[in-house]
Scaffold this motif. Structure first.
Motif, PDB file in Angstrom:
ATOM      1  N   ALA A 291      47.541  22.450  32.549  1.00 17.76           N
ATOM      2  CA  ALA A 291      46.095  22.312  32.731  1.00 17.76           C
ATOM      3  C   ALA A 291      45.339  23.344  31.910  1.00 17.76           C
ATOM      4  CB  ALA A 291      45.738  22.441  34.211  1.00 17.76           C
ATOM      5  N   LYS A 292      45.914  24.545  31.726  1.00 17.62           N
ATOM      6  CA  LYS A 292      45.265  25.568  30.902  1.00 17.62           C
ATOM      7  C   LYS A 292      45.168  25.126  29.446  1.00 17.62           C
ATOM      8  CE  LYS A 292      46.822  29.456  33.758  1.00 17.62           C
ATOM      9  NZ  LYS A 292      47.608  30.716  33.773  1.00 17.62           N
ATOM     10  N   LEU A 293      46.067  24.231  29.047  1.00 18.51           N
ATOM     11  CA  LEU A 293      46.031  23.710  27.687  1.00 18.51           C
ATOM     12  C   LEU A 293      45.142  22.479  27.577  1.00 18.51           C
ATOM     13  CD1 LEU A 293      49.818  24.035  26.803  1.00 18.51           C
ATOM     14  CD2 LEU A 293      47.958  25.408  25.880  1.00 18.51           C
ATOM     15  N   GLY A 294      44.537  22.082  28.691  1.00 17.04           N
ATOM     16  CA  GLY A 294      43.648  20.936  28.664  1.00 17.04           C
ATOM     17  C   GLY A 294      44.298  19.631  29.055  1.00 17.04           C
ATOM     18  N   LEU A 295      45.590  19.667  29.431  1.00 16.53           N
ATOM     19  CA  LEU A 295      46.297  18.463  29.837  1.00 16.53           C
ATOM     20  C   LEU A 295      46.401  18.471  31.365  1.00 16.53           C
ATOM     21  CD1 LEU A 295      47.849  15.902  29.008  1.00 16.53           C
ATOM     22  CD2 LEU A 295      49.924  17.301  28.889  1.00 16.53           C
ATOM     23  N   VAL A 296      45.529  17.692  32.017  1.00 18.20           N
ATOM     24  CA  VAL A 296      45.452  17.691  33.481  1.00 18.20           C
ATOM     25  C   VAL A 296      46.148  16.430  33.997  1.00 18.20           C
ATOM     26  CG1 VAL A 296      43.926  17.695  35.487  1.00 18.20           C
ATOM     27  CG2 VAL A 296      43.293  18.956  33.419  1.00 18.20           C
ATOM     28  N   LEU A 297      47.148  16.632  34.849  1.00 19.99           N
ATOM     29  CA  LEU A 297      47.871  15.501  35.417  1.00 19.99           C
ATOM     30  C   LEU A 297      48.257  15.816  36.851  1.00 19.99           C
ATOM     31  CD1 LEU A 297      50.958  16.753  35.119  1.00 19.99           C
ATOM     32  CD2 LEU A 297      50.748  15.872  32.813  1.00 19.99           C
ATOM     33  N   GLU A 298      48.634  14.781  37.567  1.00 19.46           N
ATOM     34  CA  GLU A 298      49.041  14.949  38.957  1.00 19.46           C
ATOM     35  C   GLU A 298      50.137  13.935  39.277  1.00 19.46           C
ATOM     36  OE1 GLU A 298      45.789  12.274  41.346  1.00 19.46           O
ATOM     37  OE2 GLU A 298      45.088  14.214  40.534  1.00 19.46           O
ATOM     38  N   GLU A 299      50.877  14.213  40.343  1.00 24.72           N
ATOM     39  CA  GLU A 299      51.953  13.311  40.732  1.00 24.72           C
ATOM     40  C   GLU A 299      51.382  11.980  41.201  1.00 24.72           C
ATOM     41  OE1 GLU A 299      55.486  14.981  42.765  1.00 24.72           O
ATOM     42  OE2 GLU A 299      54.256  16.783  42.995  1.00 24.72           O
ATOM     43  N   PHE A 300      52.092  10.911  40.870  1.00 28.21           N
ATOM     44  CA  PHE A 300      51.658   9.557  41.236  1.00 28.21           C
ATOM     45  C   PHE A 300      52.898   8.781  41.663  1.00 28.21           C
ATOM     46  CE2 PHE A 300      50.294   5.160  40.270  1.00 28.21           C
ATOM     47  CZ  PHE A 300      49.111   5.134  40.995  1.00 28.21           C
ATOM     48  N   GLY A 301      53.172   8.827  42.958  1.00 32.22           N
ATOM     49  CA  GLY A 301      54.387   8.191  43.449  1.00 32.22           C
ATOM     50  C   GLY A 301      55.607   9.040  43.154  1.00 32.22           C
ATOM     51  N   THR A 302      56.764   8.410  43.199  1.00 33.07           N
ATOM     52  CA  THR A 302      58.028   9.148  43.043  1.00 33.07           C
ATOM     53  C   THR A 302      58.524   9.202  41.609  1.00 33.07           C
ATOM     54  OG1 THR A 302      59.250   7.107  43.532  1.00 33.07           O
ATOM     55  CG2 THR A 302      58.763   8.585  45.388  1.00 33.07           C
ATOM     56  N   THR A 303      58.051   8.312  40.757  1.00 32.39           N
ATOM     57  CA  THR A 303      58.585   8.257  39.389  1.00 32.39           C
ATOM     58  C   THR A 303      57.499   8.267  38.322  1.00 32.39           C
ATOM     59  OG1 THR A 303      58.618   5.839  39.434  1.00 32.39           O
ATOM     60  CG2 THR A 303      60.625   6.988  40.156  1.00 32.39           C
ATOM     61  N   ALA A 304      56.303   8.721  38.636  1.00 32.61           N
ATOM     62  CA  ALA A 304      55.226   8.673  37.647  1.00 32.61           C
ATOM     63  C   ALA A 304      54.277   9.850  37.837  1.00 32.61           C
ATOM     64  CB  ALA A 304      54.460   7.357  37.746  1.00 32.61           C
ATOM     65  N   VAL A 305      53.517  10.118  36.783  1.00 36.22           N
ATOM     66  CA  VAL A 305      52.429  11.092  36.845  1.00 36.22           C
ATOM     67  C   VAL A 305      51.164  10.408  36.339  1.00 36.22           C
ATOM     68  CG1 VAL A 305      53.884  13.131  36.586  1.00 36.22           C
ATOM     69  CG2 VAL A 305      52.980  11.992  34.545  1.00 36.22           C
ATOM     70  N   LEU A 306      50.029  10.912  36.803  1.00 38.38           N
ATOM     71  CA  LEU A 306      48.736  10.366  36.420  1.00 38.38           C
ATOM     72  C   LEU A 306      48.033  11.363  35.507  1.00 38.38           C
ATOM     73  CD1 LEU A 306      47.160   7.759  37.244  1.00 38.38           C
ATOM     74  CD2 LEU A 306      45.868   9.219  38.819  1.00 38.38           C
ATOM     75  N   VAL A 307      47.722  10.943  34.289  1.00 44.63           N
ATOM     76  CA  VAL A 307      47.040  11.806  33.321  1.00 44.63           C
ATOM     77  C   VAL A 307      45.539  11.583  33.467  1.00 44.63           C
ATOM     78  CG1 VAL A 307      46.797  12.448  30.913  1.00 44.63           C
ATOM     79  CG2 VAL A 307      48.989  11.578  31.755  1.00 44.63           C
ATOM     80  N   ARG A 308      44.824  12.622  33.884  1.00 45.71           N
ATOM     81  CA  ARG A 308      43.377  12.498  34.103  1.00 45.71           C
ATOM     82  C   ARG A 308      42.574  13.072  32.944  1.00 45.71           C
ATOM     83  NH1 ARG A 308      41.832  10.503  38.719  1.00 45.71           N
ATOM     84  NH2 ARG A 308      43.218  10.446  40.542  1.00 45.71           N
ATOM     85  N   GLU A 309      43.067  14.152  32.302  1.00 45.89           N
ATOM     86  CA  GLU A 309      42.324  14.781  31.204  1.00 45.89           C
ATOM     87  C   GLU A 309      43.303  15.145  30.092  1.00 45.89           C
ATOM     88  OE1 GLU A 309      39.790  18.018  32.496  1.00 45.89           O
ATOM     89  OE2 GLU A 309      39.660  17.170  34.513  1.00 45.89           O
ATOM     90  N   THR A 310      42.822  15.113  28.869  1.00 46.11           N
ATOM     91  CA  THR A 310      43.607  15.519  27.698  1.00 46.11           C
ATOM     92  C   THR A 310      42.832  16.587  26.932  1.00 46.11           C
ATOM     93  OG1 THR A 310      42.649  13.741  26.352  1.00 46.11           O
ATOM     94  CG2 THR A 310      44.740  13.274  27.494  1.00 46.11           C
ATOM     95  N   PRO A 311      43.487  17.406  26.125  1.00 47.88           N
ATOM     96  CA  PRO A 311      42.781  18.445  25.378  1.00 47.88           C
ATOM     97  C   PRO A 311      41.685  17.872  24.502  1.00 47.88           C
ATOM     98  CG  PRO A 311      45.152  18.822  25.304  1.00 47.88           C
ATOM     99  CD  PRO A 311      44.945  17.467  25.927  1.00 47.88           C
TER     100      PRO A 311
END
Length: 600
Positions: free
Chosen positions: A487-507
């Motif tokens: 997130a400090k690099l501008g890539l904000v993501l969070e867990e989404f279920g057991t096998t995926a992540v959700l990308v909300r913000e990019t640098p």
């Protein structure tokens, strides 16, 4: 079985197994003795790679008959005057080399002490010592080692070819020569000169650079950075290569501790750390670095070969080495090596346009043979004929007519054209510069990402529709663990279920980017490093991955204004001479080098 003391000759042969592993080991010990004796000239001669004969002659202080007899006895030395192993000021000190060599070969020593009327000769065959006898020799010492390992023939089976053993001896002698520019060294193999290094004059740095150029090549001397730093009881000085001058192995890393050549893991690791964000994986810099440290703070008595050392304060030495090299690289961050010459960019032969066969063009044909534009020819069955738009892209230089000069002109000059939609051609007062636009922009983006990370957080842009990225369980777990730092690099993501992540913000620096591919690449890296790491330690690799996805691609057409802006950004960016993977970002061709091609 009764306990007994081994015979002295057998003890020497056991010691020889550690001290004298191959002919190069014998050369090392004998040449170091010559250096300790104050020689200003050392000549080494080999036969069959040193297997049948090794001769080392020097003009040092020599030995008396009594000293000759003592020299071949175990643990007899003149190099520990105060019997203090923590005050070693000579290359040798253990008193094992000569008796070890004598126990497995036919050894002959002829020596004449300074001021003596004549020389004396001593022979030892397989450990059997004879009495000294008068001989003829000028000042100094000549040592002959014949039939190495004849007394222990099993060791001969492990030796390599004569050429390989000669190469080892040559490398060992050159390492010693680098540390002693005030001494002339020469090597002969079967009476053929391999190299001769004359004494070097001037101050210490001038002498070292002259010897370095002779041993490591003029290319290194022209593309190296001078290093000099000191802290407490440690001093480091020497030369390191620009990042764009590198090799596929670490054999060209010459490291010395108190003028002693060493291959120390701590120092080699420090060199990797100093170049960690400017070299690609699997590539190594060149260096000739000399570490001076008070003898009581370093232990050279770690191994009989004295190739390893142990520092009292290893963190101090490693920290000083890394910081001094990094400071040097930062001071010369805009430089790139001149290893690529214009002669390498043109073919040896300009094709004959009168040869009709040359008009046929294949997909792999060099640019000089693209003559289907001049005369139509039948398409050969093994190739294909390029269409006009493709030929225009490959073989034309795109310029903008009457483009105004920029307000600011820096060391990289003014952009004049774009070649193949990939390379920027710029001009300065005395040179032509070719820039790889993707490599250059990669470095610019990476350095901005690193700066943003250090300042707290990089600016980001929110995705209108968050991107769902499916990952294997191991990769998903690693990405989730590193989410705060990403997130400090501008890539904000969070867990989404057991096998995926959700990308909300990019640098924000990246603009439009393939978020799925970016997260996948980062996840693969995190899994490769395992759990025992901190993201901050691998920051340069993460930034490099992110920057690569958001940089100007090869094949993108740029306006003259965009090209000039890229040149100005390069001039303000550290390490802009190479991309994040260590490749050169630009090549400079001086007018004088171009003129040489035309004999002007």
């Amino acid at each position: 079985m009764t306990i007994r003391i081994l015979p002295s000759n057998l003890i020497n042969q056991i010691a020889a197994g550690e001290v004298i592993e191959r002919p190069a080991s014998a050369v090392k010990e004998l040449v170091e003795n010559a250096v300790d004796a104050g020689a200003t000239s050392v000549e080494v001669r080999l036969s069959e790679g040193g297997k049948t004969l090794i001769t080392v002659a020097d003009n040092g202080k020599g030995m008396t008959p009594q000293e000759l007899e003592l020299a071949v006895e175990r643990h007899a030395t003149s190099k520990l005057p105060d019997d203090n192993l923590f005050n070693i000021c000579y290359m040798g000190f253990r008193g094992e080399a000569l008796p070890s060599i004598a126990s497995v070969s036919r050894l002959s020593i002829v020596s004449r002490a300074q001021g003596a009327d004549n020389a004396w000769k001593l022979e030892v065959n397989g450990g059997e010592k004879k009495r000294p006898m008068p001989a003829a020799l000028g000042n100094g010492t000549r040592v002959e080692v014949r039939d190495l390992f004849y007394a222990t023939p099993a060791r001969l089976k492990f030796l390599k070819t004569a050429a390989a053993e000669t190469a080892q001896c040559s490398d060992m002698l050159q390492r010693i020569a680098l540390a002693n520019p005030q001494i002339a060294f020469s090597l002969y193999e079967n009476d053929k000169k391999k190299f001769a290094l004359p004494t070097c004059g001037g101050d210490l740095f001038e002498a070292r650079l002259e010897r370095i150029a002779a041993v490591m090549g003029r290319e290194f001397a022209d593309n190296s950075i001078r290093i000099e730093a000191a802290r407490e009881h440690v001093k480091i000085y020497g030369y390191v290569s620009l990042p764009t001058l590198n090799k596929a192995n670490s054999l060209s890393q010459y490291l010395f501790v108190n003028n002693r050549p060493v291959r120390d893991k701590l120092l080699l690791s420090a060199m990797r750390g100093a170049y960690q964000d400017v070299l690609p994986s699997g590539r190594y810099p060149l260096c000739a670095l000399f570490i001076e440290i008070e003898p009581r703070y370093v232990d050279v008595n770690v191994h009989p070969t004295k190739a390893e050392v142990r520092f009292f304060d290893s963190n101090l030495v490693r920290g000083l080495l890394v910081s001094s090299v990094r400071n040097g690289l930062n001071l010369h961050s805009g430089r790139t090596s001149n290893a690529i010459h214009l002669e390498q960019l043109v073919h040896d032969k300009i094709p004959d346009f009168s040869d009709k066969d040359d008009f046929l063009q294949d997909s792999a044909t060099p640019v000089y043979q693209a003559r289907s534009l001049l005369t139509p020819r039948p398409t050969p069955t093994s190739g294909r004929q390029a269409v006009l738009p493709e030929l225009e892209r490959k073989y034309s230089v795109r310029t903008e007519e009457n483009a105004p000069l920029p307000d600011e002109i820096g060391p990289l000059g003014v952009a004049k054209a774009q070649f193949s939609d990939t390379y920027i051609i710029a001009q300065t007062e005395d040179s032509l510069i070719i820039v790889d636009q993707h490599a250059a922009h990669e470095r610019i983006v990476m350095e901005k990402l690193k700066a943003g990370f250090k300042n707290g957080r990089q600016a980001s842009q929110m995705l209108l529709i968050p991107e769902v990225v499916e990952l294997p369980p191991a990769e998903k777990m690693r990405v989730a663990e590193a989410a705060a730092d990403l997130a400090k690099l501008g890539l904000v993501l969070e867990e989404f279920g057991t096998t995926a992540v959700l990308v909300r913000e990019t640098p924000a620096l990246l603009g439009e980017v393939d978020a799925k591919q970016l997260v996948t690449d980062i996840a693969e890296q995190l899994v490769e490093w395992g759990s025992g790491f901190e993201l901050a330690e691998k920051l340069h690799l993460i930034c490099a991955t992110i920057a690569c996805h958001g940089s100007v691609r090869a094949g993108r057409r740029l306006t003259t204004e965009e090209m000039n802006r890229l040149l100005r950004d390069m001039e303000r960016t550290p390490h802009s001479g190479q991309c994040n993977h260590g490749r050169q970002a630009y090549v400079e061709l001086k007018i004088r080098d171009i003129a040489k091609l035309f004999d002007r």
